[in-house]
Structures are given as structure tokens and as C-alpha cells.
Design a protein around this motif. Structure first.
Motif, PDB file in Angstrom:
ATOM      1  N   GLY A 229       0.717  -1.068  -0.174  1.00  0.00           N
ATOM      2  CA  GLY A 229       0.143  -0.069  -0.067  1.00  0.00           C
ATOM      3  C   GLY A 229       0.810   1.418   0.038  1.00  0.00           C
ATOM      4  O   GLY A 229       0.405   2.416   0.176  1.00  0.00           O
ATOM      5  N   ASN A 230       2.079   1.282  -0.329  1.00  0.00           N
ATOM      6  CA  ASN A 230       2.875   2.300  -0.386  1.00  0.00           C
ATOM      7  C   ASN A 230       3.065   3.013  -1.765  1.00  0.00           C
ATOM      8  O   ASN A 230       3.965   3.897  -1.788  1.00  0.00           O
ATOM      9  CB  ASN A 230       4.356   2.063   0.623  1.00  0.00           C
ATOM     10  N   THR A 231       2.625   2.433  -2.631  1.00  0.00           N
ATOM     11  CA  THR A 231       2.639   3.039  -3.927  1.00  0.00           C
ATOM     12  C   THR A 231       1.386   3.833  -4.435  1.00  0.00           C
ATOM     13  O   THR A 231       0.259   3.217  -4.155  1.00  0.00           O
ATOM     14  CB  THR A 231       3.162   1.983  -4.942  1.00  0.00           C
ATOM     15  N   PRO A 232       1.217   4.648  -5.357  1.00  0.00           N
ATOM     16  CA  PRO A 232       0.082   5.312  -5.827  1.00  0.00           C
ATOM     17  C   PRO A 232      -0.825   4.185  -6.597  1.00  0.00           C
ATOM     18  O   PRO A 232      -2.186   4.229  -6.324  1.00  0.00           O
ATOM     19  CB  PRO A 232       0.542   6.313  -6.923  1.00  0.00           C
ATOM     20  N   ARG A 233      -0.472   3.395  -7.300  1.00  0.00           N
ATOM     21  CA  ARG A 233      -1.180   2.239  -7.885  1.00  0.00           C
ATOM     22  C   ARG A 233      -0.631   0.841  -7.603  1.00  0.00           C
ATOM     23  O   ARG A 233       0.194   0.364  -8.146  1.00  0.00           O
ATOM     24  CB  ARG A 233      -1.093   2.621  -9.321  1.00  0.00           C
ATOM     25  N   PRO A 234      -1.172   0.257  -6.435  1.00  0.00           N
ATOM     26  CA  PRO A 234      -0.340  -0.911  -5.876  1.00  0.00           C
ATOM     27  C   PRO A 234      -0.713  -2.007  -6.956  1.00  0.00           C
ATOM     28  O   PRO A 234      -1.871  -2.207  -7.157  1.00  0.00           O
ATOM     29  CB  PRO A 234      -0.754  -1.042  -4.306  1.00  0.00           C
ATOM     30  N   ARG A 235       0.138  -3.073  -7.189  1.00  0.00           N
ATOM     31  CA  ARG A 235      -0.121  -4.082  -7.851  1.00  0.00           C
ATOM     32  C   ARG A 235       0.325  -5.375  -7.235  1.00  0.00           C
ATOM     33  O   ARG A 235       1.005  -5.285  -6.220  1.00  0.00           O
ATOM     34  CB  ARG A 235       0.506  -4.008  -9.137  1.00  0.00           C
ATOM     35  N   LEU A 246       6.743 -10.174   4.835  1.00  0.00           N
ATOM     36  CA  LEU A 246       5.870  -9.031   4.453  1.00  0.00           C
ATOM     37  C   LEU A 246       6.036  -8.006   5.361  1.00  0.00           C
ATOM     38  O   LEU A 246       5.853  -7.747   6.458  1.00  0.00           O
ATOM     39  CB  LEU A 246       4.409  -9.701   4.522  1.00  0.00           C
ATOM     40  N   PRO A 247       6.244  -6.583   4.755  1.00  0.00           N
ATOM     41  CA  PRO A 247       6.457  -5.578   5.582  1.00  0.00           C
ATOM     42  C   PRO A 247       4.983  -4.976   5.794  1.00  0.00           C
ATOM     43  O   PRO A 247       3.905  -5.615   5.333  1.00  0.00           O
ATOM     44  CB  PRO A 247       6.754  -4.560   4.352  1.00  0.00           C
ATOM     45  N   ALA A 248       4.845  -4.042   6.772  1.00  0.00           N
ATOM     46  CA  ALA A 248       3.839  -3.592   7.331  1.00  0.00           C
ATOM     47  C   ALA A 248       2.797  -2.786   6.569  1.00  0.00           C
ATOM     48  O   ALA A 248       1.598  -2.833   6.668  1.00  0.00           O
ATOM     49  CB  ALA A 248       3.988  -2.732   8.649  1.00  0.00           C
ATOM     50  N   THR A 249       3.469  -2.514   5.314  1.00  0.00           N
ATOM     51  CA  THR A 249       2.465  -1.959   4.162  1.00  0.00           C
ATOM     52  C   THR A 249       1.534  -2.736   3.586  1.00  0.00           C
ATOM     53  O   THR A 249       0.917  -2.621   2.488  1.00  0.00           O
ATOM     54  CB  THR A 249       3.585  -1.011   3.223  1.00  0.00           C
ATOM     55  N   THR A 250       1.756  -4.159   3.648  1.00  0.00           N
ATOM     56  CA  THR A 250       0.863  -5.153   2.829  1.00  0.00           C
ATOM     57  C   THR A 250      -0.483  -5.215   3.408  1.00  0.00           C
ATOM     58  O   THR A 250      -0.777  -5.190   4.478  1.00  0.00           O
ATOM     59  CB  THR A 250       1.619  -6.408   3.514  1.00  0.00           C
ATOM     60  N   PHE A 251      -1.322  -4.981   2.510  1.00  0.00           N
ATOM     61  CA  PHE A 251      -2.755  -4.931   2.622  1.00  0.00           C
ATOM     62  C   PHE A 251      -3.516  -5.980   1.989  1.00  0.00           C
ATOM     63  O   PHE A 251      -5.032  -6.041   2.479  1.00  0.00           O
ATOM     64  CB  PHE A 251      -3.202  -3.567   2.582  1.00  0.00           C
ATOM     65  N   GLN A 252      -2.956  -6.798   1.075  1.00  0.00           N
ATOM     66  CA  GLN A 252      -3.932  -7.727   0.519  1.00  0.00           C
ATOM     67  C   GLN A 252      -2.965  -8.989   0.055  1.00  0.00           C
ATOM     68  O   GLN A 252      -1.817  -8.737  -0.486  1.00  0.00           O
ATOM     69  CB  GLN A 252      -4.781  -7.044  -0.772  1.00  0.00           C
ATOM     70  N   LEU A 253      -3.306  -9.957   0.393  1.00  0.00           N
ATOM     71  CA  LEU A 253      -2.812 -11.394  -0.129  1.00  0.00           C
ATOM     72  C   LEU A 253      -3.838 -11.846  -0.962  1.00  0.00           C
ATOM     73  O   LEU A 253      -5.014 -11.880  -0.637  1.00  0.00           O
ATOM     74  CB  LEU A 253      -2.500 -12.395   0.906  1.00  0.00           C
TER      75      LEU A 253
END
Length: 276
Positions: A229-235, A246-253
Motif C-alpha cells: 500500500g505504499n505506491t500510488p497504484r499498488p499491484r 511481508l512489510p507492514a504496508t502489506t494490505f492484500q494477499l
């Protein structure tokens, strides 16, 4: 005006006295000559099933008070104190030889009266049943069909009260093709060699002589990917067959599976568990 005080009737049976016996949420009602009377059971007994066996005994299956039966004009009670596996019972049937079968919250309880004494056996999930809560029973030739909250089972009647070997239920569940998944209360019937079984998903039916569950479905894991979730358009980025933190910015698996089942595609179900 006629003495009927119940709003729910589950079943009824005609006794040898030509009276009608009704299983209701307030107990057992008997209808004779156009009037109703209540049988004296425990207070507020919820009666699920009523049944007359081949010996002329009337049986009343209850939720919370075990079993009642009338024999020779006398009312008897069989509860956990007398060996019933659970006071919560749901279904009843009879096998050849005056074997009375009861579906309870703790499996199947079978009884046979010999020399004025009840001989009993009990089997449940520890013996191979798909589930302990037995809601429907159906005796079909040499088989006992058992409907539970999790699948259907069959047991050879010859193994009941037999020293030839253990009771070995055959399970038919969602895992091996029985798409109904569960059973509803006392909704089993055989018509022209077809067995009909009610469930929360509708009515399942099958040929009693040709009911073979298909083999298990092979399920393959195709990919595991993650989105940060740390990029404008996460992919999604593939992590398949990789070890990573997995870093703390992970929001979807995302987990991607594949399986083939052309006859009953609704059988395909996936489940993922994360540990740690």
C-alpha cells in the motif's frame, strides 16, 4: 374448544387404538373421537417425532427429555440416566427384528428388547459417522441411511448387534460428492428405488442401488501474490514458491487455485489458513 393447545405439529401417527398421536412443541396430543387430550410427560416437553413400532409400542422422541414409549398401557422414559447418549433426540426408525433406532445429538442409539430387557448399542463420529447430530433415519433393505448435519452415512444392518465385526459407516459428504451437505429433520423417503433426502439446499435424490460417490477432486495452488500500500497504484507481485517477509504496508494477499469438476462444479470449494 377441542383441547388442542399447540401451534407446531412435527409428526403424527395412528395407534392401534385408532387414535391419532401428534408430536408438538408442548408435548404429545392424542385425538380420539373428535377431541384432543394431552399425554402426561415432563412439563413443557418438546416432542419432535412420534412412531409406532412393529410390537405396537408408541414412541415419542423429545428435545431435552430423551425418549418416551407406551407399552401395555404404561408410559416409560429412557434418558441419559438409562444409557441414552443424549436427552436431545431427533429421529426414529425400526429395522427388522424389532430393532428400534434413534438419532440423537450424540450419534445413533439402537435398542432391541430381549427377555424384557433392552439390549443397546451406540455409534457416533468415533466409529466413523460424518457428524454426531443425527436428524433423519431411513431403513432400506439391508442398509440404514443416516442423515446428519454434515453429510449422509450408510451402515449395514447386519453389523448391528453382531459379533462378526465393528460397525463401519460409509460417509457421503461434500468432500466426496454428496452435494446436499446436510440433512433436515425427518425428511427421508424411498419411492420406486429412489431415495429422497431433504436438506437446507433443497431435495437430494439418488438411486439406492447405484449410489457411488466420485473420487476426491484434485486442487492445485497456482499462485500467491501480494499487494503493498505504499505506491500510488499498488499491484500484485507474485510470491509463489518464495520465502519472504511481508512489510507492514502489506494490505492484500491473493491465492489462486484451480480444480476440475464438470459434473458438479459446486463441489469446488477453497479454503486458506494463515498461521503465524
Amino acid at each position: 374448544d377441542q383441547g388442542f393447545d399447540a401451534s407446531i405439529v412435527h409428526q403424527f401417527a395412528i395407534g392401534k387404538d385408532a387414535c391419532m398421536y401428534l408430536a408438538t412443541q408442548t408435548g404429545v396430543m392424542r385425538a380420539c373421537e373428535g377431541r384432543f387430550e394431552k399425554l402426561v410427560l415432563a412439563h413443557d416437553t418438546y416432542v419432535i417425532s412420534v412412531f409406532e413400532d412393529g410390537a405396537g409400542r408408541l414412541w415419542f422422541v423429545t428435545n431435552g427429555q430423551g425418549l418416551y414409549y407406551i407399552e401395555g398401557g404404561v408410559l416409560f422414559n429412557i434418558s441419559e440416566n438409562e444409557g441414552l447418549p443424549s436427552n436431545w433426540a431427533y429421529s426414529i426408525a425400526e429395522a427388522p427384528g424389532n430393532v428400534v433406532l434413534v438419532g440423537t445429538r450424540q450419534g445413533v442409539f439402537a435398542m432391541k428388547k430381549e427377555h424384557n430387557t433392552w439390549q443397546t448399542i451406540h455409534f457416533n463420529v468415533k466409529d466413523g459417522l460424518s457428524n454426531n447430530i443425527v436428524l433423519s433415519l431411513l431403513v432400506d433393505d439391508e442398509l440404514l441411511w443416516i442423515g446428519t448435519e454434515r453429510g449422509l452415512n450408510s451402515v449395514a444392518l447386519t453389523t448391528l448387534f453382531s459379533s462378526s465385526g465393528p460397525i463401519t459407516p460409509v460417509k457421503y459428504t461434500h468432500d466426496n460428492g454428496y452435494i446436499a451437505i446436510d440433512s433436515t429433520l425427518n425428511t427421508a423417503e424411498k419411492i420406486n428405488n429412489t431415495i429422497y433426502w431433504g436438506s437446507s439446499y433443497g431435495v437430494a435424490y439418488f438411486n439406492a442401488d447405484d449410489f457411488v460417490a466420485p473420487s476426491d477432486i484434485a486442487v492445485n495452488l497456482l499462485n500467491v501474490s501480494v499487494r503493498q500500500g505504499n505506491t500510488p497504484r499498488p499491484r500484485f507481485v507474485s510470491l509463489y514458491k518464495q520465502k519472504t517477509e511481508l512489510p507492514a504496508t502489506t494490505f492484500q494477499l491473493r491465492f489462486q487455485y484451480s480444480a476440475q469438476e464438470w459434473k458438479n462444479p459446486e463441489r469446488i470449494m477453497y479454503q486458506t489458513r494463515l498461521v503465524g
